[in-house]
Design a protein around this motif. Structure first.
Motif, PDB file in Angstrom:
ATOM      1  N   ALA A  23      -4.229  16.966   3.939  1.00 38.16           N
ATOM      2  CA  ALA A  23      -4.462  15.527   3.768  1.00 38.16           C
ATOM      3  C   ALA A  23      -3.681  14.992   2.577  1.00 38.16           C
ATOM      4  O   ALA A  23      -3.089  13.900   2.649  1.00 38.16           O
ATOM      5  N   PHE A  24      -3.645  15.735   1.490  1.00 35.13           N
ATOM      6  CA  PHE A  24      -2.872  15.313   0.321  1.00 35.13           C
ATOM      7  C   PHE A  24      -1.386  15.250   0.654  1.00 35.13           C
ATOM      8  O   PHE A  24      -0.693  14.302   0.278  1.00 35.13           O
ATOM      9  N   GLY A  25      -0.889  16.235   1.376  1.00 36.32           N
ATOM     10  CA  GLY A  25       0.518  16.246   1.768  1.00 36.32           C
ATOM     11  C   GLY A  25       0.876  15.067   2.652  1.00 36.32           C
ATOM     12  O   GLY A  25       1.923  14.440   2.482  1.00 36.32           O
ATOM     13  N   ILE A  26       0.001  14.737   3.597  1.00 37.32           N
ATOM     14  CA  ILE A  26       0.244  13.593   4.474  1.00 37.32           C
ATOM     15  C   ILE A  26       0.210  12.297   3.675  1.00 37.32           C
ATOM     16  O   ILE A  26       1.018  11.388   3.898  1.00 37.32           O
ATOM     17  N   ALA A  27      -0.709  12.183   2.722  1.00 35.01           N
ATOM     18  CA  ALA A  27      -0.790  10.987   1.886  1.00 35.01           C
ATOM     19  C   ALA A  27       0.471  10.824   1.036  1.00 35.01           C
ATOM     20  O   ALA A  27       1.004   9.713   0.913  1.00 35.01           O
ATOM     21  N   VAL A  28       0.969  11.913   0.466  1.00 36.30           N
ATOM     22  CA  VAL A  28       2.195  11.845  -0.331  1.00 36.30           C
ATOM     23  C   VAL A  28       3.376  11.461   0.550  1.00 36.30           C
ATOM     24  O   VAL A  28       4.208  10.631   0.178  1.00 36.30           O
ATOM     25  N   LEU A  29       3.462  12.042   1.733  1.00 35.45           N
ATOM     26  CA  LEU A  29       4.544  11.701   2.662  1.00 35.45           C
ATOM     27  C   LEU A  29       4.481  10.227   3.049  1.00 35.45           C
ATOM     28  O   LEU A  29       5.511   9.535   3.061  1.00 35.45           O
ATOM     29  N   ALA A  30       3.296   9.723   3.350  1.00 39.37           N
ATOM     30  CA  ALA A  30       3.143   8.307   3.703  1.00 39.37           C
ATOM     31  C   ALA A  30       3.562   7.415   2.539  1.00 39.37           C
ATOM     32  O   ALA A  30       4.222   6.384   2.743  1.00 39.37           O
ATOM     33  N   PHE A  31       3.210   7.791   1.322  1.00 37.17           N
ATOM     34  CA  PHE A  31       3.601   7.004   0.156  1.00 37.17           C
ATOM     35  C   PHE A  31       5.120   6.992  -0.005  1.00 37.17           C
ATOM     36  O   PHE A  31       5.729   5.937  -0.220  1.00 37.17           O
ATOM     37  N   LEU A  32       5.750   8.147   0.106  1.00 38.69           N
ATOM     38  CA  LEU A  32       7.198   8.212  -0.075  1.00 38.69           C
ATOM     39  C   LEU A  32       7.946   7.446   1.011  1.00 38.69           C
ATOM     40  O   LEU A  32       8.962   6.797   0.740  1.00 38.69           O
ATOM     41  N   VAL A  33       7.451   7.480   2.226  1.00 40.37           N
ATOM     42  CA  VAL A  33       8.080   6.712   3.304  1.00 40.37           C
ATOM     43  C   VAL A  33       7.890   5.220   3.066  1.00 40.37           C
ATOM     44  O   VAL A  33       8.810   4.424   3.252  1.00 40.37           O
ATOM     45  N   SER A  34       6.701   4.824   2.628  1.00 35.75           N
ATOM     46  CA  SER A  34       6.422   3.394   2.446  1.00 35.75           C
ATOM     47  C   SER A  34       7.220   2.784   1.299  1.00 35.75           C
ATOM     48  O   SER A  34       7.594   1.618   1.368  1.00 35.75           O
ATOM     49  N   ILE A  35       7.511   3.541   0.246  1.00 41.66           N
ATOM     50  CA  ILE A  35       8.288   2.948  -0.842  1.00 41.66           C
ATOM     51  C   ILE A  35       9.756   2.807  -0.474  1.00 41.66           C
ATOM     52  O   ILE A  35      10.480   2.072  -1.133  1.00 41.66           O
ATOM     53  N   GLU A  36      10.193   3.465   0.581  1.00 47.36           N
ATOM     54  CA  GLU A  36      11.560   3.293   1.058  1.00 47.36           C
ATOM     55  C   GLU A  36      11.701   2.064   1.948  1.00 47.36           C
ATOM     56  O   GLU A  36      12.816   1.649   2.243  1.00 47.36           O
ATOM     57  N   HIS A  37      10.584   1.481   2.397  1.00 46.28           N
ATOM     58  CA  HIS A  37      10.616   0.338   3.303  1.00 46.28           C
ATOM     59  C   HIS A  37       9.752  -0.805   2.775  1.00 46.28           C
ATOM     60  O   HIS A  37       8.697  -1.100   3.332  1.00 46.28           O
ATOM     61  N   PRO A  38      10.185  -1.488   1.724  1.00 47.88           N
ATOM     62  CA  PRO A  38       9.351  -2.573   1.183  1.00 47.88           C
ATOM     63  C   PRO A  38       9.227  -3.758   2.146  1.00 47.88           C
ATOM     64  O   PRO A  38       8.292  -4.538   2.037  1.00 47.88           O
ATOM     65  N   GLU A  39      10.158  -3.883   3.092  1.00 45.89           N
ATOM     66  CA  GLU A  39      10.074  -5.004   4.030  1.00 45.89           C
ATOM     67  C   GLU A  39       8.857  -4.877   4.950  1.00 45.89           C
ATOM     68  O   GLU A  39       8.437  -5.862   5.556  1.00 45.89           O
ATOM     69  N   TRP A  40       8.273  -3.706   5.064  1.00 43.87           N
ATOM     70  CA  TRP A  40       7.074  -3.538   5.871  1.00 43.87           C
ATOM     71  C   TRP A  40       5.892  -4.296   5.279  1.00 43.87           C
ATOM     72  O   TRP A  40       4.943  -4.617   5.989  1.00 43.87           O
ATOM     73  N   PHE A  41       5.922  -4.587   3.992  1.00 43.30           N
ATOM     74  CA  PHE A  41       4.779  -5.192   3.310  1.00 43.30           C
ATOM     75  C   PHE A  41       4.985  -6.669   3.000  1.00 43.30           C
ATOM     76  O   PHE A  41       4.188  -7.269   2.301  1.00 43.30           O
ATOM     77  N   ARG A  42       6.065  -7.254   3.502  1.00 45.59           N
ATOM     78  CA  ARG A  42       6.331  -8.675   3.291  1.00 45.59           C
ATOM     79  C   ARG A  42       5.466  -9.477   4.264  1.00 45.59           C
ATOM     80  O   ARG A  42       5.385  -9.150   5.445  1.00 45.59           O
ATOM     81  N   LEU A  43       4.821 -10.516   3.765  1.00 45.26           N
ATOM     82  CA  LEU A  43       3.987 -11.356   4.608  1.00 45.26           C
ATOM     83  C   LEU A  43       4.871 -12.285   5.418  1.00 45.26           C
ATOM     84  O   LEU A  43       5.735 -12.981   4.869  1.00 45.26           O
ATOM     85  N   ARG A  44       4.664 -12.290   6.729  1.00 44.52           N
ATOM     86  CA  ARG A  44       5.444 -13.131   7.626  1.00 44.52           C
ATOM     87  C   ARG A  44       4.490 -13.883   8.543  1.00 44.52           C
ATOM     88  O   ARG A  44       3.429 -13.373   8.906  1.00 44.52           O
TER      89      ARG A  44
END
Length: 77
Positions: A23-44
């Motif tokens: 679970a920790f490994g998956i959480a770290v992977l999700a965090f690292l992927v998400s910081i590479e794609h900031p456009e995913w968190f832009r409100l549209r």
């Protein structure tokens, strides 16, 4: 009988530790992927009506002459 209970407890602890590590490994992977794609968190806007209202409010705010062009994020002097 007590030796079997001790063995089951050790196995349960080992399985619990393995699940926590996964679970920790998956959480770290999700965090690292998400910081590479900031456009995913832009409100549209999600609907056509919301897009139209957003564009209308941007054009009204830009035409008021307050020096702010909200469409491009620039301030005109």
């Amino acid at each position: 009988m007590s030796q079997f209970k001790h063995h089951d407890s050790a196995t349960a602890g080992s399985v619990r530790a393995a699940v926590m590590m996964i679970a920790f490994g998956i959480a770290v992977l999700a965090f690292l992927v998400s910081i590479e794609h900031p456009e995913w968190f832009r409100l549209r806007p999600m609907t056509g009506a919301a897009v139209g209202m957003s564009h209308a409010s941007d054009s009204v705010a830009g035409s008021e002459g307050d020096g702010h062009d909200t469409r491009n994020g620039n301030i005109s002097e």
